[in-house]
Design a protein around this motif. Structure first.
Motif, PDB file in Angstrom:
ATOM      1  N   SER A 220      34.498  34.299  39.776  1.00  0.00           N
ATOM      2  CA  SER A 220      32.939  35.132  39.597  1.00  0.00           C
ATOM      3  C   SER A 220      31.504  35.172  39.897  1.00  0.00           C
ATOM      4  CB  SER A 220      32.641  35.298  37.577  1.00  0.00           C
ATOM      5  OG  SER A 220      31.768  34.148  37.624  1.00  0.00           O
ATOM      6  N   ASP A 221      31.108  36.011  40.372  1.00  0.00           N
ATOM      7  CA  ASP A 221      29.643  35.844  40.930  1.00  0.00           C
ATOM      8  C   ASP A 221      28.437  34.923  40.048  1.00  0.00           C
ATOM      9  OD1 ASP A 221      30.395  37.947  42.737  1.00  0.00           O
ATOM     10  OD2 ASP A 221      29.384  39.578  41.464  1.00  0.00           O
ATOM     11  N   ARG A 222      28.843  34.840  38.949  1.00  0.00           N
ATOM     12  CA  ARG A 222      28.162  34.331  37.939  1.00  0.00           C
ATOM     13  C   ARG A 222      28.096  33.126  37.662  1.00  0.00           C
ATOM     14  NH1 ARG A 222      28.176  36.903  31.882  1.00  0.00           N
ATOM     15  NH2 ARG A 222      25.755  35.450  31.637  1.00  0.00           N
ATOM     16  N   GLN A 223      29.988  31.845  38.742  1.00  0.00           N
ATOM     17  CA  GLN A 223      30.014  30.925  38.554  1.00  0.00           C
ATOM     18  C   GLN A 223      31.228  30.583  39.796  1.00  0.00           C
ATOM     19  OE1 GLN A 223      29.651  28.567  36.396  1.00  0.00           O
ATOM     20  NE2 GLN A 223      27.930  29.132  35.114  1.00  0.00           N
ATOM     21  N   ARG A 224      30.414  31.122  41.099  1.00  0.00           N
ATOM     22  CA  ARG A 224      31.005  30.700  42.572  1.00  0.00           C
ATOM     23  C   ARG A 224      31.534  29.720  42.377  1.00  0.00           C
ATOM     24  NH1 ARG A 224      28.475  35.414  47.203  1.00  0.00           N
ATOM     25  NH2 ARG A 224      28.807  37.030  45.314  1.00  0.00           N
ATOM     26  N   ASN A 225      31.356  28.430  41.895  1.00  0.00           N
ATOM     27  CA  ASN A 225      31.924  27.150  42.796  1.00  0.00           C
ATOM     28  C   ASN A 225      33.109  27.157  41.298  1.00  0.00           C
ATOM     29  OD1 ASN A 225      30.272  27.246  44.442  1.00  0.00           O
ATOM     30  ND2 ASN A 225      28.835  25.793  43.222  1.00  0.00           N
ATOM     31  N   GLN A 226      33.415  27.784  40.283  1.00  0.00           N
ATOM     32  CA  GLN A 226      34.268  27.583  39.809  1.00  0.00           C
ATOM     33  C   GLN A 226      35.638  28.416  39.668  1.00  0.00           C
ATOM     34  OE1 GLN A 226      32.574  25.927  35.698  1.00  0.00           O
ATOM     35  NE2 GLN A 226      31.450  25.399  36.281  1.00  0.00           N
ATOM     36  N   GLY A 227      36.245  28.775  40.440  1.00  0.00           N
ATOM     37  CA  GLY A 227      37.135  29.912  40.545  1.00  0.00           C
ATOM     38  C   GLY A 227      38.349  29.244  40.462  1.00  0.00           C
ATOM     39  N   SER A 228      39.643  29.951  39.833  1.00  0.00           N
ATOM     40  CA  SER A 228      40.770  29.999  40.309  1.00  0.00           C
ATOM     41  C   SER A 228      42.341  29.807  41.423  1.00  0.00           C
ATOM     42  CB  SER A 228      41.274  30.381  38.709  1.00  0.00           C
ATOM     43  OG  SER A 228      39.904  30.394  37.872  1.00  0.00           O
ATOM     44  N   THR A 229      42.539  28.870  41.560  1.00  0.00           N
ATOM     45  CA  THR A 229      43.755  29.732  42.335  1.00  0.00           C
ATOM     46  C   THR A 229      44.731  30.026  41.823  1.00  0.00           C
ATOM     47  OG1 THR A 229      42.365  27.564  44.043  1.00  0.00           O
ATOM     48  CG2 THR A 229      44.694  28.095  43.975  1.00  0.00           C
ATOM     49  N   LEU A 230      45.066  30.993  42.716  1.00  0.00           N
ATOM     50  CA  LEU A 230      46.226  31.763  41.794  1.00  0.00           C
ATOM     51  C   LEU A 230      47.120  31.149  43.042  1.00  0.00           C
ATOM     52  CD1 LEU A 230      44.683  35.001  40.757  1.00  0.00           C
ATOM     53  CD2 LEU A 230      45.235  33.324  39.786  1.00  0.00           C
ATOM     54  N   THR A 231      48.776  31.555  42.616  1.00  0.00           N
ATOM     55  CA  THR A 231      49.589  31.196  43.152  1.00  0.00           C
ATOM     56  C   THR A 231      50.694  31.996  43.196  1.00  0.00           C
ATOM     57  OG1 THR A 231      50.680  29.559  41.993  1.00  0.00           O
ATOM     58  CG2 THR A 231      49.432  29.013  44.214  1.00  0.00           C
ATOM     59  N   PRO A 232      51.885  32.580  43.572  1.00  0.00           N
ATOM     60  CA  PRO A 232      52.722  33.955  42.972  1.00  0.00           C
ATOM     61  C   PRO A 232      53.497  33.425  42.038  1.00  0.00           C
ATOM     62  CG  PRO A 232      53.548  32.531  45.193  1.00  0.00           C
ATOM     63  CD  PRO A 232      52.522  31.790  45.672  1.00  0.00           C
ATOM     64  N   GLY A 233      52.985  35.123  41.729  1.00  0.00           N
ATOM     65  CA  GLY A 233      53.782  35.103  40.574  1.00  0.00           C
ATOM     66  C   GLY A 233      52.500  35.202  39.378  1.00  0.00           C
ATOM     67  N   MET A 234      51.332  34.975  39.806  1.00  0.00           N
ATOM     68  CA  MET A 234      50.028  34.781  39.045  1.00  0.00           C
ATOM     69  C   MET A 234      49.327  35.816  38.739  1.00  0.00           C
ATOM     70  SD  MET A 234      49.119  30.498  39.870  1.00  0.00           S
ATOM     71  CE  MET A 234      48.028  30.765  38.178  1.00  0.00           C
ATOM     72  N   GLN A 235      48.356  35.848  38.149  1.00  0.00           N
ATOM     73  CA  GLN A 235      47.476  36.625  37.295  1.00  0.00           C
ATOM     74  C   GLN A 235      46.710  36.619  36.952  1.00  0.00           C
ATOM     75  OE1 GLN A 235      48.187  40.451  34.877  1.00  0.00           O
ATOM     76  NE2 GLN A 235      48.678  41.276  36.503  1.00  0.00           N
ATOM     77  N   ALA A 236      44.937  36.870  37.898  1.00  0.00           N
ATOM     78  CA  ALA A 236      43.915  36.490  36.834  1.00  0.00           C
ATOM     79  C   ALA A 236      43.025  37.832  36.818  1.00  0.00           C
ATOM     80  CB  ALA A 236      43.148  35.589  38.291  1.00  0.00           C
ATOM     81  N   ARG A 237      42.635  38.279  34.972  1.00  0.00           N
ATOM     82  CA  ARG A 237      41.635  38.720  35.000  1.00  0.00           C
ATOM     83  C   ARG A 237      39.797  38.740  34.598  1.00  0.00           C
ATOM     84  NH1 ARG A 237      44.086  43.513  32.725  1.00  0.00           N
ATOM     85  NH2 ARG A 237      45.790  42.503  31.927  1.00  0.00           N
ATOM     86  N   TYR A 238      39.147  40.045  34.804  1.00  0.00           N
ATOM     87  CA  TYR A 238      38.004  39.431  34.189  1.00  0.00           C
ATOM     88  C   TYR A 238      37.000  40.592  34.232  1.00  0.00           C
ATOM     89  CZ  TYR A 238      36.852  40.036  39.706  1.00  0.00           C
ATOM     90  OH  TYR A 238      36.756  40.665  40.685  1.00  0.00           O
ATOM     91  N   HIS A 239      36.129  40.471  33.639  1.00  0.00           N
ATOM     92  CA  HIS A 239      35.198  42.047  33.386  1.00  0.00           C
ATOM     93  C   HIS A 239      33.934  40.946  33.717  1.00  0.00           C
ATOM     94  CE1 HIS A 239      38.206  41.595  30.753  1.00  0.00           C
ATOM     95  NE2 HIS A 239      37.612  43.162  30.355  1.00  0.00           N
ATOM     96  N   ALA A 240      32.488  42.126  33.689  1.00  0.00           N
ATOM     97  CA  ALA A 240      31.553  42.152  34.539  1.00  0.00           C
ATOM     98  C   ALA A 240      31.023  40.520  33.376  1.00  0.00           C
ATOM     99  CB  ALA A 240      30.600  43.204  34.589  1.00  0.00           C
TER     100      ALA A 240
END
Length: 334
Positions: A220-240
């Motif tokens: 997220s723009d609010r926590q750019r240094n704490q992202g999540s790594t996705l591999t095949p078959g994974m999904q990430a969802r976020y709101h503003a």
């Protein structure tokens, strides 16, 4: 009230006027009188609106780049150099140069400009898919499938390939380049890769990223240094408003069914299904109350006839369709 500076040719005047208004509207001391003058300028000629939209996209892309400093911060604007554009790209690159020069003084990116410092892109393209799906090949060799109603832009900077998904859905097959990452900005977050396949869907302020090959990092723009790594078959969802994306398993066949013109609703509540339905409609369908939102729907539908899907809902569910005062379709329980 401040006024735009004079310019020689009509093309240069359009660019400078658009850049001027972009600068003024981003300035905290912009007055109501100036905003009204800007609106009159936009309404006066369709070319004004188009030029301003081009300038605003380049301005926004430049403002989202990583913040850096250089000795140019203390130098006058007259010595700042921009890359020399090729003749066929002169209009587009002129906008880039003007946006960069203005950003130097107005945005918090002071101190770097031009291609060599990673501010001005060497290439900038826009792509749209309105009433039919579209397959495009980006200048870097990456391939993108665009769903209906999708708009995105591509800019090639010295240290990254930048894509902005303003609306819709796109499936990316990114050309591998470990030294030149591919970054997709959508709503209030980014997806960063070097070479992989993934899907990005944006509806209002919600974004869903689904990976089918390789890996991506979602932050997220609010926590750019704490992202999540996705591999095949994974999904990430976020709101503003989210600090971190919600990560979980994905039904990739359902997610990518749009590439075959299908919408798969797998026993979903209407609250879950409506965002998937509304992305294909000019005016979103609304729910009358929380009880209606809990009704469940399933099936496989044609994305070219979503109006037909909405009209059949009362035949398969205890629902009725009405119109509110604004003319929007409203679903409620019978």
């Amino acid at each position: 009230m401040n006024t735009p500076p004079p310019a020689t040719s009509r093309g240069e005047k359009l660019t400078e006027d658009a850049a001027y208004w972009c600068m003024r509207l981003h300035d905290q001391d912009c007055t109501d009188e100036e905003r009204l003058a800007f609106q009159h300028w936009v309404d006066a000629d369709p070319d004004h609106a188009r030029e301003f939209a081009e300038m605003l996209e380049i301005w926004d892309i430049s403002s989202e780049l990583p913040k850096r400093r250089s000795p140019l911060a203390a130098q006058p604007a007259s010595i700042i150099e921009s890359p020399k554009p090729a003749p066929r790209q002169s209009g587009r690159l002129r906008r880039m140069a003007v946006a960069a020069a203005l950003a130097l003084f107005v945005l918090p990116v002071a101190g770097y400009t031009g291609w060599s410092l990673g501010l001005v892109p060497s290439d900038y393209r826009r792509y749209e898919a309105e009433n039919s799906r579209r397959h495009v090949v980006l200048p870097d060799g990456s391939e993108v499938d665009l769903n209906l109603g999708t708009r995105l832009s591509y800019a090639n900077f010295k240290d990254q390939r930048s894509v902005s998904l303003s609306q819709g859905e796109a499936y990316f097959h990114v050309a591998h380049d470990s030294r030149h990452p591919f970054v997709v900005s959508a709503a209030s977050g980014t997806v960063t890769v070097t070479g992989t396949r993934f899907n990005v869907w944006k509806y209002q302020d919600e974004v869903v990223v689904t990976v089918t090959e390789g890996s991506v990092r979602v932050s997220s723009d609010r926590q750019r240094n704490q992202g999540s790594t996705l591999t095949p078959g994974m999904q990430a969802r976020y709101h503003a408003q989210d600090y971190l994306p919600a990560v979980g398993p994905a039904d990739t066949s359902a997610t990518l069914a749009w590439r075959d013109g299908k919408l798969i609703l797998d026993d979903m509540s209407l609250a879950e299904a409506l965002p998937l339905i509304n992305r294909y409609l000019d005016r979103p369908v609304l729910l009358a109350d929380p009880a209606t939102a809990q009704a469940r729907v399933g099936g496989i539908y044609n994305t070219s006839d979503i109006h037909g899907l909405v009209n059949t809902l009362p035949k398969v569910l205890p629902l009725k369709i009405s119109k509110n005062q604004e003319g929007s379709t409203v679903l409620s329980l019978r």
